[in-house]
Design a protein around this motif. Structure first.
Motif, PDB file in Angstrom:
ATOM      1  N   ILE A  31      68.148  48.867  97.298  1.00 25.44           N
ATOM      2  CA  ILE A  31      67.796  49.230  95.919  1.00 25.44           C
ATOM      3  C   ILE A  31      66.471  48.580  95.530  1.00 25.44           C
ATOM      4  O   ILE A  31      65.591  49.224  94.947  1.00 25.44           O
ATOM      5  CB  ILE A  31      68.916  48.810  94.945  1.00 25.44           C
ATOM      6  N   THR A  32      66.321  47.295  95.868  1.00 23.17           N
ATOM      7  CA  THR A  32      65.080  46.587  95.545  1.00 23.17           C
ATOM      8  C   THR A  32      63.886  47.244  96.220  1.00 23.17           C
ATOM      9  O   THR A  32      62.855  47.493  95.584  1.00 23.17           O
ATOM     10  CB  THR A  32      65.167  45.114  95.995  1.00 23.17           C
ATOM     11  N   SER A  33      64.031  47.540  97.502  1.00 29.73           N
ATOM     12  CA  SER A  33      62.934  48.163  98.252  1.00 29.73           C
ATOM     13  C   SER A  33      62.598  49.535  97.696  1.00 29.73           C
ATOM     14  O   SER A  33      61.422  49.896  97.566  1.00 29.73           O
ATOM     15  CB  SER A  33      63.316  48.268  99.732  1.00 29.73           C
ATOM     16  N   GLY A  34      63.622  50.313  97.339  1.00 26.58           N
ATOM     17  CA  GLY A  34      63.380  51.647  96.787  1.00 26.58           C
ATOM     18  C   GLY A  34      62.610  51.605  95.481  1.00 26.58           C
ATOM     19  O   GLY A  34      61.658  52.362  95.278  1.00 26.58           O
ATOM     20  N   VAL A  35      63.003  50.706  94.590  1.00 30.39           N
ATOM     21  CA  VAL A  35      62.317  50.572  93.301  1.00 30.39           C
ATOM     22  C   VAL A  35      60.873  50.125  93.489  1.00 30.39           C
ATOM     23  O   VAL A  35      59.938  50.676  92.888  1.00 30.39           O
ATOM     24  CB  VAL A  35      63.067  49.582  92.385  1.00 30.39           C
ATOM     25  N   LEU A  36      60.665  49.117  94.348  1.00 32.81           N
ATOM     26  CA  LEU A  36      59.313  48.606  94.577  1.00 32.81           C
ATOM     27  C   LEU A  36      58.427  49.654  95.249  1.00 32.81           C
ATOM     28  O   LEU A  36      57.240  49.776  94.920  1.00 32.81           O
ATOM     29  CB  LEU A  36      59.367  47.334  95.423  1.00 32.81           C
ATOM     30  N   GLN A  37      58.983  50.417  96.174  1.00 34.70           N
ATOM     31  CA  GLN A  37      58.195  51.466  96.834  1.00 34.70           C
ATOM     32  C   GLN A  37      57.790  52.555  95.839  1.00 34.70           C
ATOM     33  O   GLN A  37      56.679  53.096  95.919  1.00 34.70           O
ATOM     34  CB  GLN A  37      58.990  52.085  97.985  1.00 34.70           C
ATOM     35  N   PHE A  38      58.665  52.858  94.904  1.00 31.16           N
ATOM     36  CA  PHE A  38      58.344  53.860  93.876  1.00 31.16           C
ATOM     37  C   PHE A  38      57.162  53.391  93.039  1.00 31.16           C
ATOM     38  O   PHE A  38      56.195  54.135  92.815  1.00 31.16           O
ATOM     39  CB  PHE A  38      59.567  54.086  92.984  1.00 31.16           C
ATOM     40  N   ILE A  39      57.226  52.140  92.577  1.00 30.13           N
ATOM     41  CA  ILE A  39      56.148  51.598  91.751  1.00 30.13           C
ATOM     42  C   ILE A  39      54.855  51.496  92.554  1.00 30.13           C
ATOM     43  O   ILE A  39      53.764  51.793  92.047  1.00 30.13           O
ATOM     44  CB  ILE A  39      56.546  50.226  91.179  1.00 30.13           C
ATOM     45  N   GLN A  40      54.967  51.074  93.816  1.00 29.75           N
ATOM     46  CA  GLN A  40      53.790  50.990  94.683  1.00 29.75           C
ATOM     47  C   GLN A  40      53.093  52.332  94.802  1.00 29.75           C
ATOM     48  O   GLN A  40      51.865  52.415  94.737  1.00 29.75           O
ATOM     49  CB  GLN A  40      54.199  50.527  96.083  1.00 29.75           C
ATOM     50  N   GLU A  41      53.880  53.383  94.983  1.00 32.87           N
ATOM     51  CA  GLU A  41      53.294  54.716  95.160  1.00 32.87           C
ATOM     52  C   GLU A  41      52.541  55.153  93.913  1.00 32.87           C
ATOM     53  O   GLU A  41      51.432  55.703  94.004  1.00 32.87           O
ATOM     54  CB  GLU A  41      54.413  55.717  95.481  1.00 32.87           C
ATOM     55  N   PRO A  72      59.265  59.744  94.768  1.00 33.60           N
ATOM     56  CA  PRO A  72      60.674  59.749  95.191  1.00 33.60           C
ATOM     57  C   PRO A  72      60.829  59.650  96.708  1.00 33.60           C
ATOM     58  O   PRO A  72      61.784  59.031  97.191  1.00 33.60           O
ATOM     59  CB  PRO A  72      61.192  61.100  94.674  1.00 33.60           C
ATOM     60  N   LYS A  73      59.884  60.243  97.452  1.00 32.60           N
ATOM     61  CA  LYS A  73      59.956  60.149  98.912  1.00 32.60           C
ATOM     62  C   LYS A  73      59.767  58.712  99.370  1.00 32.60           C
ATOM     63  O   LYS A  73      60.437  58.256 100.297  1.00 32.60           O
ATOM     64  CB  LYS A  73      58.900  61.056  99.546  1.00 32.60           C
ATOM     65  N   MET A  74      58.844  57.988  98.728  1.00 33.84           N
ATOM     66  CA  MET A  74      58.648  56.587  99.072  1.00 33.84           C
ATOM     67  C   MET A  74      59.875  55.761  98.674  1.00 33.84           C
ATOM     68  O   MET A  74      60.209  54.771  99.332  1.00 33.84           O
ATOM     69  CB  MET A  74      57.395  56.039  98.382  1.00 33.84           C
ATOM     70  N   THR A  75      60.541  56.163  97.589  1.00 33.18           N
ATOM     71  CA  THR A  75      61.777  55.493  97.197  1.00 33.18           C
ATOM     72  C   THR A  75      62.832  55.646  98.290  1.00 33.18           C
ATOM     73  O   THR A  75      63.501  54.674  98.668  1.00 33.18           O
ATOM     74  CB  THR A  75      62.318  56.076  95.878  1.00 33.18           C
TER      75      THR A  75
END
Length: 215
Positions: A31-41, A72-75
């Motif tokens: 969950i943490t990685s998904g949220v951070l990847q979304f913001i990063q993108e 969403p794909k990065m998430t």
């Protein structure tokens, strides 16, 4: 008269996060990685100067904020690829050196992390983000990995040991995970920004080559 130090008080949200991390490590990391990847993108899209799509004035807010399908794909990448891969690789590394605290073991763990784990993670990250950012052939993915691999590896070699030293020396143990996540978020945003610039340069070159062939 003896005195007993009062227990350290930490933020309730941080305490809840750490409790979930201990009880459900993989799920919490995903969950943490998904949220951070979304913001990063989202951030990388703005920082790289990706041309904005023309959207109607009444379009949803996320369309104006450059929150496209890539976010969403990065998430999904963060939740289903990055987090499980990191969880497994780091777990295997820790098992290899479990119970060993001597200098040789510490050096060995550092070498395994930097020479085996980091290259695998970087290759998977660059390949995945290349596809998400528009790569359609194996050659396109290979070019993206080749262009970004050494820069990403050097950055990892410089930041990871320093991050660990700073965390262990200056921060309370409960702050290590959030601090490492913050550093990885910053470096990840930088990598993604550079990848988008590389992708745009490749697309521009391909477009120019096609125009020259037509002439």
């Amino acid at each position: 008269m003896s005195t007993v130090a009062a227990p350290r008080k930490i933020n309730p949200l941080l305490a809840a996060y750490l409790a979930n991390l201990a009880a459900h490590p993989l799920r919490t990391k995903a969950i943490t990685s998904g949220v951070l990847q979304f913001i990063q993108e989202v951030l990388a899209t703005h920082l790289a100067g990706v041309p904005a799509r023309k959207v109607p004035k009444d379009a949803p807010f996320y369309a104006h904020a450059k929150i496209e399908s890539k976010a969403p794909k990065m998430t999904l990448y963060g939740m289903l690829v990055s987090a499980p891969m990191s969880h497994i690789l780091v777990g295997l590394t820790q098992k290899m050196f479990a119970g060993k605290t001597d200098l040789a073991a510490k050096i060995g763990q550092l070498l395994v992390s930097n020479l085996i784990v980091a290259p695998i993670q970087i290759t998977v990250y660059l390949s995945s983000t290349a596809v998400i950012n528009g790569a359609r052939t194996v050659d396109d993915v290979r070019k993206t990995v080749k262009a970004g691999f050494m820069n990403a590896l050097r950055m990892t070699w410089m930041t990871l040991p320093l991050t660990i030293v700073i965390a262990q020396r200056y921060l309370a143990p409960e702050l290590w995970v959030p601090f490492i996540n913050l550093v990885q978020f910053i470096t990840g945003t930088y990598f993604n920004t550079q990848l988008k610039k590389i992708r745009m340069a490749m697309d521009a070159k391909a477009k120019k080559d096609q125009e020259e062939k037509r002439e």
